[in-house]
Write a protein that holds these residues in place. Structure first.
Motif: not given
Lengths: 516, 220
Positions: A8, A12-13, A15-16, A159
């Protein structure tokens, strides 16, 4: 199964990274390469590519990324760049057509992966491909490959799907923004190329647009003008209140007295000078407050031309009236008196003869004969002044030669032969020469004169030059202004050069019409 | 050609040629041209000095070459009513005629210049004017009659009566009218009575008064 599933934190990375990238990239077209690099490096995969349909509808690789410079990867990359996929064919084609993400755990086993051999050579095994979708329709597909054998990872897929939509929206938005920017640039270029001054004004009367022609006309830069009240800036003080009232009335009642009409008013430049302006105001209706566009044109020159035209017409009429008056006077004082007087003498002669007074009667008849000769000569002169008969009968050269014979100075005449000009042109040329001869002898005290008539592509050029005192002008009672009007009425040109003490030169250009 | 009748004339005309001709013509008919003038101011000077029986003057004369002669004639009529005036003009203009007749038609004449060459009629006109009568050019009369062509009592007149009316308006005496139309003077009298009755004009025995009545009627 799920051996290399992304954790996860990685998601997240990812998406950032994408969010930051989209925020920092101004242009839609520039986003592809950094996007591939961000996705590839965050995931730790080896190769990434973006596919978009070319003009023929087949998918073409628009951008690609590889984790490091390696010969086997280069070969795969080159093949990727070369191949085209019809919708439904190969991995990009299939994803494009279905609009759904696809995951291939091992491309070597996939039945429709044309680059399988090169992928194997480069050690590439798993592939992930997602559509980039804008407002429903796919814009592109992104393909990512890794050397690891990797089973489908639902989280990663979800994602990716989400990022695909995000990128799609971004790209679409950027395209719309660009279209708006381009359309604005086009509008500005159009406005600035316009010959009319174009000024837009909002409902408060403030200027919101001021094109280049308006800058030239009024002497303000667009930057100075924008935001200023229009009435304050370009309407003369005396008319400002009327302007403000008109705007207020329109906003209140919806009735505009000048909207859409072409009117002539007075404008004011930055230096305070006023000038005539032709103005059309159009309403740009909008959901909120309306905008107004004013098209303005400085008509100073046009009005001057119209005034000059009016004056010239008035002079032509006055000249014609004066000529008629002169003719009436000449007839009244000359031939008419003579004829009445002859009538009296004839009556008296009859009475004398009836009374047998032969000598007295005979004397009176002699007087009548003399007066008759005078009357005939007077009428002949008068008729010639009206229109020289020789001009009609024998043409311009003969008529000018007849003028020259009577002139007291030496005249060198050159006439280029050709078909006869239209009567109006012949008459104008004749009177130009006649008036010049009169001026040269009466005012300029010239000894010699040169008269040349040439033809030039539909024009008759008349050049007259004398060696007299010069100083002739169009002012005063010189017949020259009448000549200029006559020439202008035919659409010709008239140029006078007469420096004091240095002779007079007149160049006149007259249309030959169809006779050229 | 004829005897001396002693009429004294001042002649105003700027064309020397024509002035000489008219002077010869008047003298040949027994009149005395006491002075000749070439412009309007000269006319006034000489009329005041000589007090002639008749002033014969061209309308258009220097200094302004407009209606200077006519203005001089009006001045003369106002200053010296005993001096009769015969005005000559190259063209007939109704305005001039009304202008001249405004103060009455007694001792006033207005003729086209061309008429001078018909010596007999011209001399007759001069004498009529000098006698306090009038001499109006046939063209002026035609204009005046033309105004009444459409409606009014004149429409009721017979062709002959209209002819008589026209000659009366010119200022001719009954005898001259009779000669002109080749009828008896008695017949002219009868026509005149009928005309006056049809036009409802006051009957007058004096010829001049009748002419004035006719002119007043036509100009109304």
């Amino acid at each position: 199964m799920g051996v290399h599933a992304a954790d996860s934190l990685t998601l997240l990375r990812l998406e950032h990274a994408v969010a930051r990238l989209l925020a920092e990239t101004p242009e839609a077209t520039a986003v592809a390469k950094p996007l591939l690099e961000a996705v590839g490096s965050v995931l730790g995969w080896d190769h990434a590519a973006v596919w978009q349909p070319g003009p023929d509808g087949e998918l073409v690789c628009r951008a690609s990324w590889q984790v490091e410079k390696r010969r086997d990867l280069d070969a795969f990359e080159a093949l990727t760049r070369r191949l085209r996929f019809a919708p439904g064919r190969g991995l990009p084609g299939r994803v494009w057509k279905s609009g759904e993400p696809a995951w291939i755990s091992d491309v070597a086993r996939d039945p429709d992966f044309p680059r399988a051999e090169a992928a194997a050579a480069a050690g590439l095994r798993a592939a992930l491909c997602v559509p980039v979708t804008g407002d429903g329709a796919p814009l592109a597909v992104v393909e990512v490959m890794t050397h690891k054998k990797s089973d489908p990872d639902p989280d990663l897929l979800a994602t990716f799907e989400s990022l695909g939509r995000q990128v799609g929206r971004f790209v679409e938005q950027r395209f719309v923004e660009r279209a708006i920017r381009e359309s604005e640039a086009l509008l500005r270029a159009t406005l600035d190329a316009a010959l009319d001054g174009i000024v837009t004004m909002d409902h408060r009367g403030k200027i919101t647009g001021f094109n280049h022609a308006a800058e030239l006309t009024f002497g303000y830069s667009a930057a100075e003008a924008t935001g200023t009240e229009m009435a304050e800036l370009i309407v003369p003080p005396a008319l400002r209140e009327a302007h403000r009232r008109g705007l207020a009335r329109f906003l209140e009642t919806g009735v505009g007295t000048i909207l859409g009409k072409r009117i002539e008013i007075t404008g004011m430049r930055a230096d305070g000078t006023e000038f005539p302006v032709e103005l059309t105001v159009t309403l740009i209706p909008r959901d909120d407050e309306p905008l107004f566009t004013a098209h303005l044109r400085d008509i100073t020159e046009r009005l001057e031309l119209m005034e000059e035209l009016r004056a010239s017409r008035a002079r032509l009429v006055a000249t014609a009236d004066e000529a008629r008056r002169r003719l009436e006077r000449d007839l009244h004082d000359g031939a008419q008196q003579r004829l009445v007087s002859m009538g009296v003498d004839l009556s008296l002669a009859r009475e004398h003869l009836a009374a047998g007074e032969i000598v007295e009667g005979g004397k009176l008849l002699e007087t009548v004969e003399e007066q008759l000769d005078h009357a005939i000569a007077e009428l002949r002169e008068l008729a010639r002044g009206l229109h020289p008969g020789i001009l009609t009968r024998s043409g311009l050269q003969a008529a000018i030669e007849a003028l020259i014979v009577r002139a007291p100075l030496r005249v060198d005449l050159t006439v280029e032969p050709g078909p006869r000009p239209p009567p109006a042109t012949e008459a104008a040329a004749y009177f130009v020469v006649a008036e010049s001869l009169t001026n040269a002898t009466r005012h300029a005290e010239a000894d010699r004169m040169r008269v040349e008539l040439h033809r030039d592509d539909g024009w008759l050029d008349v050049t007259i030059a004398d060696d007299g005192r010069g100083g002739a002008s169009l002012d005063g009672g010189s017949g020259l202004i009448g000549l200029r009007d006559r020439v202008a009425s035919l659409g010709g040109e008239f140029q006078l050069e007469s420096p004091a003490g240095n002779g007079t030169r007149l160049d006149v250009r007259l249309p030959l019409g169809g006779a050229a | 050609v004829t005897g001396h009748d002693g009429l004294r004339v001042v002649l105003g005309e700027d064309s020397v040629l024509l002035r000489d001709g008219i002077a010869r013509l008047l003298e040949a008919n027994g009149m005395e041209v006491v002075a000749q003038a070439a412009d309007a101011e000269d006319v006034l000077r000489k009329v005041r000095a000589h007090k002639p029986d008749v002033l014969i003057v061209d309308i258009r004369m220097p200094p302004e070459n407009l209606d200077d002669g006519l203005r001089a004639a009006r001045t003369v009529r106002a200053e010296m009513p005993e001096v009769c005036v015969l005005v000559l003009s190259q063209y007939i203009e109704e305005g001039y005629a009304s202008d001249l007749l405004g103060g009455g038609a007694e001792g006033v004449g207005y003729l086209l210049k061309d008429r001078v060459k018909d010596i007999e009629r011209f001399i007759d006109a001069v004498r009529r004017v000098a006698a306090g009568g009038s001499a109006l050019d046939p063209e002026v009369v035609a204009h005046l009659l033309g105004r009444h062509r459409e409606a009014g009592p004149i429409v009721e007149l017979s062709k002959r009566e209209r002819e008589v009316l026209a000659l009366m308006a010119e200022g001719l005496s009954n005898r001259a009218i009779a000669e002109g139309l080749v009828i008896s003077e008695h017949a002219v009298e009868k026509h005149v009575t009928s005309i006056f009755s049809k036009l409802d004009l006051p009957v007058a025995s004096d010829h001049n008064r009748r002419v004035l009545a006719v002119l007043a009627y036509l100009r109304a």
